[in-house]
Design a protein around this motif. Structure first.
Motif, mmCIF file in Angstrom:
data_model
loop_
_atom_site.group_PDB
_atom_site.id
_atom_site.type_symbol
_atom_site.label_atom_id
_atom_site.label_comp_id
_atom_site.label_asym_id
_atom_site.label_seq_id
_atom_site.Cartn_x
_atom_site.Cartn_y
_atom_site.Cartn_z
ATOM 1 N N SER A 22 42.031 43.149 45.434
ATOM 2 C CA SER A 22 41.736 42.201 44.361
ATOM 3 C C SER A 22 40.878 42.900 43.312
ATOM 4 C CB SER A 22 41.012 40.976 44.909
ATOM 5 O OG SER A 22 39.679 41.312 45.231
ATOM 6 N N PHE A 23 40.984 42.456 42.092
ATOM 7 C CA PHE A 23 40.158 43.024 41.026
ATOM 8 C C PHE A 23 39.972 41.980 39.947
ATOM 9 C CE2 PHE A 23 44.500 43.828 39.818
ATOM 10 C CZ PHE A 23 44.530 43.631 38.452
ATOM 11 N N PHE A 24 39.052 42.256 39.065
ATOM 12 C CA PHE A 24 38.705 41.295 38.030
ATOM 13 C C PHE A 24 39.180 41.826 36.682
ATOM 14 C CE2 PHE A 24 35.953 38.567 35.483
ATOM 15 C CZ PHE A 24 36.020 37.386 36.195
ATOM 16 N N THR A 25 40.070 41.086 36.059
ATOM 17 C CA THR A 25 40.629 41.495 34.771
ATOM 18 C C THR A 25 39.745 40.961 33.656
ATOM 19 O OG1 THR A 25 42.843 41.443 35.709
ATOM 20 C CG2 THR A 25 42.669 41.308 33.314
ATOM 21 N N ALA A 68 43.774 32.143 42.191
ATOM 22 C CA ALA A 68 43.628 32.925 40.964
ATOM 23 C C ALA A 68 42.628 32.185 40.089
ATOM 24 C CB ALA A 68 44.970 33.059 40.259
ATOM 25 N N GLY A 116 47.074 37.534 45.095
ATOM 26 C CA GLY A 116 47.604 36.938 46.316
ATOM 27 C C GLY A 116 48.275 37.909 47.255
ATOM 28 N N HIS A 158 46.995 40.545 49.252
ATOM 29 C CA HIS A 158 46.362 40.951 50.506
ATOM 30 C C HIS A 158 45.045 40.194 50.682
ATOM 31 C CE1 HIS A 158 44.359 43.514 53.459
ATOM 32 N NE2 HIS A 158 45.529 44.109 53.687
ATOM 33 N N PRO A 159 44.770 39.722 51.897
ATOM 34 C CA PRO A 159 43.569 38.895 52.087
ATOM 35 C C PRO A 159 42.264 39.631 51.788
ATOM 36 C CG PRO A 159 44.959 38.883 54.048
ATOM 37 C CD PRO A 159 45.543 39.898 53.122
ATOM 38 N N TRP A 190 50.561 39.459 34.126
ATOM 39 C CA TRP A 190 49.437 39.795 35.015
ATOM 40 C C TRP A 190 49.760 39.377 36.448
ATOM 41 C CZ3 TRP A 190 46.122 35.872 37.225
ATOM 42 C CH2 TRP A 190 44.973 36.367 37.855
ATOM 43 N N GLY A 210 34.929 36.415 45.595
ATOM 44 C CA GLY A 210 35.070 37.844 45.293
ATOM 45 C C GLY A 210 36.387 38.443 45.762
ATOM 46 N N ALA A 211 37.047 37.818 46.706
ATOM 47 C CA ALA A 211 38.307 38.374 47.202
ATOM 48 C C ALA A 211 39.515 37.861 46.419
ATOM 49 C CB ALA A 211 38.473 38.063 48.688
ATOM 50 N N SER A 212 39.245 37.036 45.406
ATOM 51 C CA SER A 212 40.351 36.523 44.585
ATOM 52 C C SER A 212 40.532 37.409 43.368
ATOM 53 C CB SER A 212 40.039 35.108 44.081
ATOM 54 O OG SER A 212 39.687 34.261 45.127
ATOM 55 N N HIS A 213 41.748 37.429 42.833
ATOM 56 C CA HIS A 213 41.958 38.043 41.528
ATOM 57 C C HIS A 213 41.328 37.142 40.466
ATOM 58 C CE1 HIS A 213 44.757 40.839 43.332
ATOM 59 N NE2 HIS A 213 45.041 41.377 42.160
ATOM 60 N N GLY A 214 40.672 37.755 39.516
ATOM 61 C CA GLY A 214 40.062 36.984 38.437
ATOM 62 C C GLY A 214 40.554 37.459 37.093
ATOM 63 N N HIS A 268 42.118 34.906 48.746
ATOM 64 C CA HIS A 268 43.057 35.695 47.959
ATOM 65 C C HIS A 268 44.234 34.861 47.459
ATOM 66 C CE1 HIS A 268 45.397 35.739 51.658
ATOM 67 N NE2 HIS A 268 46.383 36.345 51.030
ATOM 68 N N ARG A 269 44.334 33.626 47.924
ATOM 69 C CA ARG A 269 45.404 32.763 47.415
ATOM 70 C C ARG A 269 44.957 31.962 46.194
ATOM 71 N NH1 ARG A 269 49.711 34.893 48.644
ATOM 72 N NH2 ARG A 269 50.878 32.951 48.348
ATOM 73 N N PRO A 285 33.477 33.090 37.063
ATOM 74 C CA PRO A 285 34.435 33.505 38.100
ATOM 75 C C PRO A 285 34.086 34.846 38.746
ATOM 76 C CG PRO A 285 35.625 32.546 36.272
ATOM 77 C CD PRO A 285 34.176 32.641 35.848
ATOM 78 N N ASP A 286 33.214 35.604 38.096
ATOM 79 C CA ASP A 286 32.736 36.842 38.713
ATOM 80 C C ASP A 286 31.762 36.547 39.864
ATOM 81 O OD1 ASP A 286 33.057 39.542 38.705
ATOM 82 O OD2 ASP A 286 31.747 39.953 37.001
#
Ligand SMILES: Cc1ncc(C[n+]2csc(CCOP(=O)(O)OP(=O)(O)O)c2C)c(N)n1
Ligand code: SF4
Ligand SMILES: [Mg+2]
Lengths: 351, 611
Positions: B445-448, A61, B438, B440-441, B281, A78-82, A58-59, A73-74
């Motif tokens: 999270s989501f995909f934009t 991007a 960043g 929450h572990p 974002w 999976g736990a990261s923002h994309g 999650h750290r 990146p999909d």
């Protein structure tokens, strides 16, 4: 944010990294790319690199443009923002994101069309600004997603699947990045995981603009005889100048190398890069010599791979702008708003 | 008879760009303001004319009419290249002040104006040896002479010099000396004052004089913007530069000196908006400042931000288009280009400030609105507001006010939340919850993406899912209508069948025009629109009248088109009143156009009777 990653429950036999994560924790949705596409191998290498570095997903991007490559990146972390942005504009989105929060790891994923054609300008400017990022170009010499047109990295004289010969000169992103002041420049091959994984690890640990140009054959549209980006062609012309091991500060150095063959480079964050030389004359700390060598080899049709240039003391855009240590996105009203008293003074000066 | 007026005339300085006239001109305007007399200064600076002409016009207006008036009562003609045309533009019986050091060809002056020759160059050459000083003091000497000709309070000028050179005290005495030189010369050689005069008044109150771009920049500082990415373009550059200036003053950590902001001069407007979207974002308040050509380049990203629901603030300081158009001339011509920016079905939020004070308010509020609605927000200025000093109410800030960051989930929120889907309409206002990267572990999270997505931000091409998302975006704009600044309605003293809708920099000229029309027996209800999408009050206003004039500064009646389109109004009910020659709109123009229309209406029955 002081969140401690909580190890998940997995089959006990799965190997875990330093923070208790398994490789699964770095995976994501199943890829929808063609079976055998080079891009999938790069995704696997990214997963492996993050696992080995014990990064909290999650750290990270992960930001991309548009293309088959930019879809990937999909398919990892999976736990990261994309952020799958618009065609050729990943660098600007990443730059903005980086300015907002300097504490995350920024992974930019792009294609050769995305970075060398429509996005050449943004590619160049993100390099010259020294944005702290790992910028991976998944380079197949064609537009995969739009079905096989030449991209700007296609070599002059190479042949398309339909038999058309490319008459335009190729853009070499590695050469450009060197000229533009990127502080970490590498080239690799999707089919050489052993080379690629440590390069990605080193790039992530690097504190400036890191470009990795990964030759990544398009099975569907650019893997035929006459292509200079096919699996066979790249295997036959790959000239690796070095092999890399990345040692994090906390790891004991266990590997022994014969003296003289190894160059050690310590980066800002304490990570040590050990480069086993495969070419005696090549020094990856010499930008000018690197540019020269790469041009000569390119003229002979060779594809030079390895860590091609590194400035271990690189500074980044935040250093140039002298921004505060705290991420800008965490500053509150008190730090940002000058308040009514200051406004009254301004009013008074305008009468 | 020479023109005679007290506190009600137009004076115009014709200068050569770079001759140091700007600060002398501004000092002159401020001195009048300090006498309690409202002023409306305007810069005219053509982008590409030989001789680098710039004009600085000051409307002196006891009545407080801050729109441009048109015409020149007193011309200070200091640019040889434009001299002939400048002389021609003076009102009959008006005044010409010029540098008489070199004789002007006979016949180039008009008989119907009053000519005042000041030997400025000769005076400077006699007094100063340094060429730069000669140039700079020429302007000051001229101001000194004008103070006598117009009966200005000289002490105010002296005070302003003192303030301007505070800290550089050595410069005060020579400047004051130059003022005296001019004043003494005028007193000795002319019958002072002339017919145009200044008289101390009390009509300024606590108002301030500043430029809209500076005010908007200050709004961005107060509104908590931390990332600015921009590409230079007139007339918006001074907004980004103003942000840099105010940040230097207010946004450095007192201990470390480090910056609590980041400004990037991007490689183009595509990169500017890309950086803004990336930063927003990631949870920073971010903006760009640009003009029409930049908006054109940003189109793809703006549609992305609309569809992926990312807050972004764009200041559009409008100038005359299309293409490069008239880059240093004002218009309100980007309304449609911003309201519907990008391909596909898009619609954006616009804020429409009328002056610098509102540019500050809306400039700050835009960040709350963008965060609350999770969408791009345009603050629509124009050259007239942005690059001119305008008299306006003082800027105000409530220290109890807190930034509204909208629906953002923290790590604790995520721990407590039973479920998270980025685009789920949990509260029924069509706005979902978002998370910063960043946070929450394991959760949030989501995909934009710009591709069609479901409520959980997952890729989907299912028609129903797509339509649902697009409908929600429309509903979100319904939510917007209630949080945006409402339109302001001013009813005529007596009931009338006619109304006027207008916005932005048209406001001061419109107010004045309605007074003129009122005196001619045409009373009008006024509505100043301050945001898009339109509030229900706009539709009500139109319903309340037989015909509504829509006054704006573009060729194609863009505001009127938006009203017709968005509120389903019969176009026949909306009469376009259009001014788009690049000059500031005037009350004369508006009252002439509306008055002519209403007069025609009045005579119609008569014609019918004849036929
Ligand atoms: C503005 C714009 N123009 C064109 C396209 C169509 N398009 C999508 S992907 C692509 C090329 C991608 O090539 P590359 O970056 O090399 O990615 P690959 O598919 O080869 O991995 C194009 C032209 C688009 N999405 N947007
Ligand atoms: S078209 Fe080419 S680049 Fe795209 S997924 Fe298939 S093999 Fe990969
Ligand atoms: Mg490609």
């Amino acid at each position: 944010m002081t969140y401690l990653a909580k190890p998940k429950f997995h089959h006990p036999s799965l190997p875990k990294n330093a923070i208790g994560f398994t490789r699964r924790d770095y995976e994501a949705s199943t890829s929808t790319l063609c079976a055998g596409c080079g891009h999938d191998s790069i995704s696997a290498a990214i997963i492996e690199a993050c696992f080995e570095l014990a990064i909290e997903p999650h750290r990270v991007a992960k930001i991309s443009g548009i293309g088959c490559s930019s879809k990937t990146p999909d398919y990892f972390l999976g736990a990261s923002h994309g952020f799958n942005s618009v065609h050729g504009r990943m660098p600007s989105v990443l730059t903005g994101a980086n300015l907002a929060n300097r504490d995350l790891i920024y992974l930019g994923v792009s294609g050769d069309g995305d970075s060398a054609s429509i996005g050449l300008g943004q590619f160049a400017h993100s390099m010259r600004r020294g944005v702290n990022m790992t910028y991976i170009v998944e380079n197949n010499g064609v537009y995969g997603l739009t079905k096989g047109q030449f991209s700007a990295t296609a070599d002059r004289g190479s042949k398309s699947k339909k038999g058309v010969v490319n008459t335009d000169n190729a853009i070499d992103l590695v050469a450009m990045a060197l000229q533009l002041g990127a502080s970490f420049v590498a080239r690799s091959f999707s089919g050489d995981k052993g080379q690629l994984v440590p390069i990605i690890k080193a790039a992530i640990e690097h504190g400036g603009a890191a470009l990795i140009d990964v030759i990544s054959p398009c099975i569907a549209f650019n893997n035929h005889p006459g292509s200079t980006k096919s699996l066979d062609y790249v295997r036959a012309h790959n000239e690796a100048v070095n092999r890399l091991d990345v040692l994090l500060g906390r790891e004991p150095i266990t590997v022994d190398y014969a003296p003289g063959e190894v160059v050690s480079v310590t980066q800002h964050d304490g990570s040590v890069l050990r480069l086993r030389k495969l070419n005696d004359d090549y020094d990856p700390r010499d930008r000018l010599a690197a540019m020269d060598f790469l041009q000569q080899q390119a003229a002979e049709g060779q594809i030079v791979t390895g860590l091609l240039f590194i400035d271990p003391d690189a500074e980044d855009l935040h250093a140039n702008l002298n921004t505060v240590r705290a991420p800008l996105n965490q500053l509150g009203d008190a730090a940002l708003c000058p308040g009514s008293a200051a406004l009254d003074k301004i009013n008074a000066s305008l009468r | 008879m020479p023109l005679a007026a007290v506190n009600d005339f137009v004076i115009r300085f014709a200068n050569v760009n770079g001759s140091g006239s700007a600060s002398a001109n501004e000092m002159f305007a401020r001195a009048i303001m300090r006498m309690g007399v409202p002023v409306a200064p305007r810069n005219v600076f053509p982008s590409n004319i030989q001789g680098l002409p710039t004009w600085y016009e000051i409307r002196v207006t006891e009545a407080g009419h801050l729109g441009a008036r048109g015409g020149t009562d007193l011309m200070v003609a200091m640019n040889p290249q434009t001299f002939a045309a400048d002389v021609q533009s003076i009102e009959p019986d008006g005044y010409l002040v010029y540098d008489s050091t070199r004789a002007i060809p006979p016949g180039s002056l008009r008989a119907d104006i009053n000519v005042i020759g000041l030997p400025l160059t000769a005076m400077c050459n006699a007094e100063y040896s340094d060429p730069r000083q000669r140039q700079l003091f020429k302007n000051i000497i001229c101001v000194g002479a004008l103070s006598a000709l117009l009966d200005m309070d000289f002490a105010e000028l002296e005070k302003l010099i003192g303030e301007q050179y505070q800290g550089k005290d050595k410069l005060i005495a020579p400047n004051v000396h130059a003022l005296h030189l001019g004043r003494d010369h005028a007193l000795k050689n002319f019958a002072c004052p002339i017919g145009l005069r200044l008289k101390r008044s009390d009509k300024v109150g606590n108002r301030i004089l500043l430029e809209g771009n500076a005010a908007a920049a200050l709004g961005a500082v107060y509104g908590g913007a931390t990332v600015c990415a921009w590409y230079p373009i007139t007339p918006s550059s001074s907004l980004a530069e103003g942000f840099a200036r105010y940040c230097k003053r207010f946004r450095h950590d007192p201990d470390t000196g480090a910056a609590r902001y980041a400004i990037v001069q991007a490689e183009d407007e595509i990169a500017s908006i890309g950086m803004v979207i990336g930063a927003a974002w990631n949870g920073a308040r971010a903006f760009t400042a640009t003009s029409g050509p930049g908006i054109s380049l940003m189109q793809e990203f703006l549609g992305f931000a609309y569809f992926a629901e990312i807050p972004a603030v764009v200041f559009d300081v409008q100038r005359a288009g299309p293409s490069t158009g008239m880059p240093t001339r004002t218009q309100q011509c980007d309304l449609i280009n911003t309201a519907y920016a990008s391909h596909g079905d898009t619609k954006h939020v616009l804020l429409l400030p009328e002056d610098p004070a509102e540019a500050f308010d809306f400039g700050a509020a835009a960040f709350d609105v963008a965060d609350r609605l999770q969408t791009p927000v345009f603050v629509m200025l124009d050259l007239d507001i942005g690059m001119n000093h305008r008299l306006c109410r003082p800027l105000a800030w409530d220290d109890n006010r807190r930034y509204d960051r909208g629906k953002v989930l923290s790590a604790e929120d995520l721990e407590k939340a039973r479920d998270f889907g980025r685009y789920m309409d949990v509260d029924g206002d069509a706005i979902g919850y978002r998370t910063y990267p960043g946070t929450h572990p394991a959760k949030g999270s989501f995909f934009t993406r710009g591709t069609s997505h479901d409520a959980r931000a997952r890729y989907s091409e299912a028609g129903a899912t797509y339509v649902e998302g697009m409908q929600r975006l429309l509903r979100k704009l319904e939510t917007a209508k209630n949080i945006l600044p409402p339109p302001l309605r001013i009813n005529a003293p007596a009931a009338t069948r006619y109304g006027v809708i207008y916005y932005g920099s048209t406001a001061p000229a419109m107010t004045e025009a309605s007074e003129i029309l009122g005196r001619a027996g045409h009373s009008l209800d006024l509505m100043r629109v301050r945001a898009f999408p339109f509030h229900q009050d706009v539709a009500n206003f139109i319903a309340d009248h037989d015909a509504v004039f829509v006054v704006e500064q573009n060729r194609d009646a863009q505001l009127r088109s938006l009203i017709v389109n968005e509120l389903n109004i019969d176009p026949v009910r909306l009469v376009p009143i259009l001014h788009y020659d690049g000059t500031s709109i005037t009350a004369r123009f508006i009252s002439g156009a509306i008055g002519g229309w209403l007069d025609t209406l009045k005579v119609t029955p008569l014609r019918k009777a004849v036929s």
